[in-house]
Write a protein that holds these residues in place. Structure first.
Motif, short mmCIF file in Angstrom:
data_model
loop_
_atom_site.label_atom_id
_atom_site.label_comp_id
_atom_site.label_asym_id
_atom_site.label_seq_id
_atom_site.Cartn_x
_atom_site.Cartn_y
_atom_site.Cartn_z
N GLY A 1 -77.25 -14.11 -52.73
CA GLY A 1 -77.60 -15.01 -53.83
C GLY A 1 -78.85 -14.57 -54.57
N LEU A 2 -79.81 -13.99 -53.84
CA LEU A 2 -81.05 -13.51 -54.45
C LEU A 2 -80.92 -12.10 -55.02
CD1 LEU A 2 -83.63 -14.73 -51.77
CD2 LEU A 2 -83.43 -15.57 -54.13
N ARG A 3 -79.82 -11.44 -54.68
CA ARG A 3 -79.59 -10.04 -55.07
C ARG A 3 -80.66 -9.11 -54.52
NH1 ARG A 3 -77.31 -10.77 -61.20
NH2 ARG A 3 -75.36 -11.72 -60.57
N ILE A 4 -80.97 -9.32 -53.24
CA ILE A 4 -81.87 -8.43 -52.51
C ILE A 4 -81.13 -7.96 -51.26
CG2 ILE A 4 -83.98 -9.53 -53.38
CD1 ILE A 4 -84.26 -10.91 -50.66
N SER A 5 -81.68 -6.98 -50.58
CA SER A 5 -81.01 -6.48 -49.39
C SER A 5 -81.13 -7.47 -48.25
CB SER A 5 -81.57 -5.12 -48.97
OG SER A 5 -82.79 -5.27 -48.30
N ALA A 6 -80.05 -7.61 -47.50
CA ALA A 6 -80.08 -8.48 -46.32
C ALA A 6 -81.08 -7.92 -45.31
CB ALA A 6 -78.68 -8.57 -45.70
N GLU A 7 -81.22 -6.58 -45.27
CA GLU A 7 -82.16 -5.96 -44.33
C GLU A 7 -83.58 -6.47 -44.57
OE1 GLU A 7 -83.32 -1.69 -44.62
OE2 GLU A 7 -82.47 -1.59 -42.60
N ALA A 8 -83.96 -6.64 -45.84
CA ALA A 8 -85.31 -7.14 -46.15
C ALA A 8 -85.52 -8.52 -45.54
CB ALA A 8 -85.51 -7.19 -47.66
N LEU A 9 -84.50 -9.37 -45.62
CA LEU A 9 -84.62 -10.70 -45.02
C LEU A 9 -84.61 -10.62 -43.50
CD1 LEU A 9 -82.41 -13.05 -47.24
CD2 LEU A 9 -84.88 -12.82 -47.18
N TYR A 10 -83.81 -9.72 -42.94
CA TYR A 10 -83.77 -9.56 -41.49
C TYR A 10 -85.13 -9.13 -40.96
CZ TYR A 10 -78.62 -9.62 -41.82
OH TYR A 10 -77.31 -9.95 -42.05
N VAL A 11 -85.81 -8.23 -41.67
CA VAL A 11 -87.13 -7.77 -41.26
C VAL A 11 -88.11 -8.94 -41.31
CG1 VAL A 11 -89.10 -6.32 -41.91
CG2 VAL A 11 -86.79 -5.34 -41.87
N GLN A 12 -88.08 -9.70 -42.41
CA GLN A 12 -88.98 -10.85 -42.55
C GLN A 12 -88.75 -11.89 -41.46
OE1 GLN A 12 -91.52 -9.68 -45.02
NE2 GLN A 12 -91.61 -11.85 -44.70
N ALA A 13 -87.47 -12.05 -41.06
CA ALA A 13 -87.13 -13.06 -40.07
C ALA A 13 -87.37 -12.58 -38.64
CB ALA A 13 -85.67 -13.47 -40.23
N LYS B 1 -84.64 -22.26 -38.79
CA LYS B 1 -84.62 -20.80 -38.75
C LYS B 1 -83.17 -20.36 -38.96
CE LYS B 1 -86.55 -16.87 -36.49
NZ LYS B 1 -85.95 -16.00 -35.56
N PRO B 2 -82.89 -19.70 -40.08
CA PRO B 2 -81.49 -19.36 -40.41
C PRO B 2 -80.93 -18.24 -39.54
CG PRO B 2 -82.98 -18.42 -42.02
CD PRO B 2 -83.82 -19.25 -41.10
N ASP C 1 -92.53 -18.09 -42.13
CA ASP C 1 -92.65 -16.83 -42.85
C ASP C 1 -91.40 -16.51 -43.64
OD1 ASP C 1 -95.16 -16.54 -41.76
OD2 ASP C 1 -94.58 -15.04 -40.28
N ILE C 2 -90.23 -16.66 -43.03
CA ILE C 2 -88.99 -16.34 -43.74
C ILE C 2 -88.77 -17.36 -44.86
CG2 ILE C 2 -87.45 -17.56 -42.13
CD1 ILE C 2 -86.69 -14.34 -44.11
#
Length: 146
Positions: A76-88, A64-65, A25-26
């Motif tokens: 690098g993607l210029r998005i919030s780290a929180e968004a990735l944390y939620v996805q992960a 899994k990072p 998913d991530i």
């Protein structure tokens, strides 16, 4: 074969499968964000400071990072780290969406003011949810609900 090593043919997923799904998913999410930003894998690798092969493995769900790597990728993607944390699955999805996020990051408000606004907002959401369940009751028409 003992129950621990028996193959599950029912289609149900166990804890190990769920962890593997989180990795996929991530990875899918990162790939979607990268494609949306029109950045190649190699470019994101340089922007994030993550090796190209490792980033490729993340996108394919093979790795899994860690939170630190996700933070670098988010930068690098210029998005919030929180968004990735939620996805992960590292963070729970915040309740309330963009309104709650906007209140939380507004530097013009004190912490007390933010909490009061969040409390009022949540009370309105609860009230509206209750109204919807009441109006959806069997035998009651839309006109009667108004």
């Amino acid at each position: 074969m003992d129950p621990v090593h028996e193959a599950d043919t029912s289609g149900a997923t166990g804890p190990i499968d769920k962890v593997a799904d989180l990795g996929r998913d991530i990875g899918d999410y990162i790939r979607q964000q990268r494609n949306t930003a029109k950045i190649s894998l190699r470019q994101l690798s340089k922007l994030a400071g993550v090796s190209n092969p490792y980033l490729s493995q993340i996108e394919r769900g093979l790795r899994k990072p860690s939170a630190e790597i996700l933070q670098q990728i988010a930068k690098g993607l210029r998005i919030s780290a929180e968004a990735l944390y939620v996805q992960a699955g590292i963070l729970d999805e915040p309740i309330g969406g963009p309104v709650v996020d906007a209140i939380r990051v507004d530097s013009a408000l004190s912490e007390r003011q933010k909490q009061i606004l969040l409390d009022v907002y949540e009370s309105f959401r609860r009230e509206n949810a209750e109204d919807r369940t009441t109006s959806d009751a069997p035998g009651q028409s839309d006109m009667e609900a108004q």
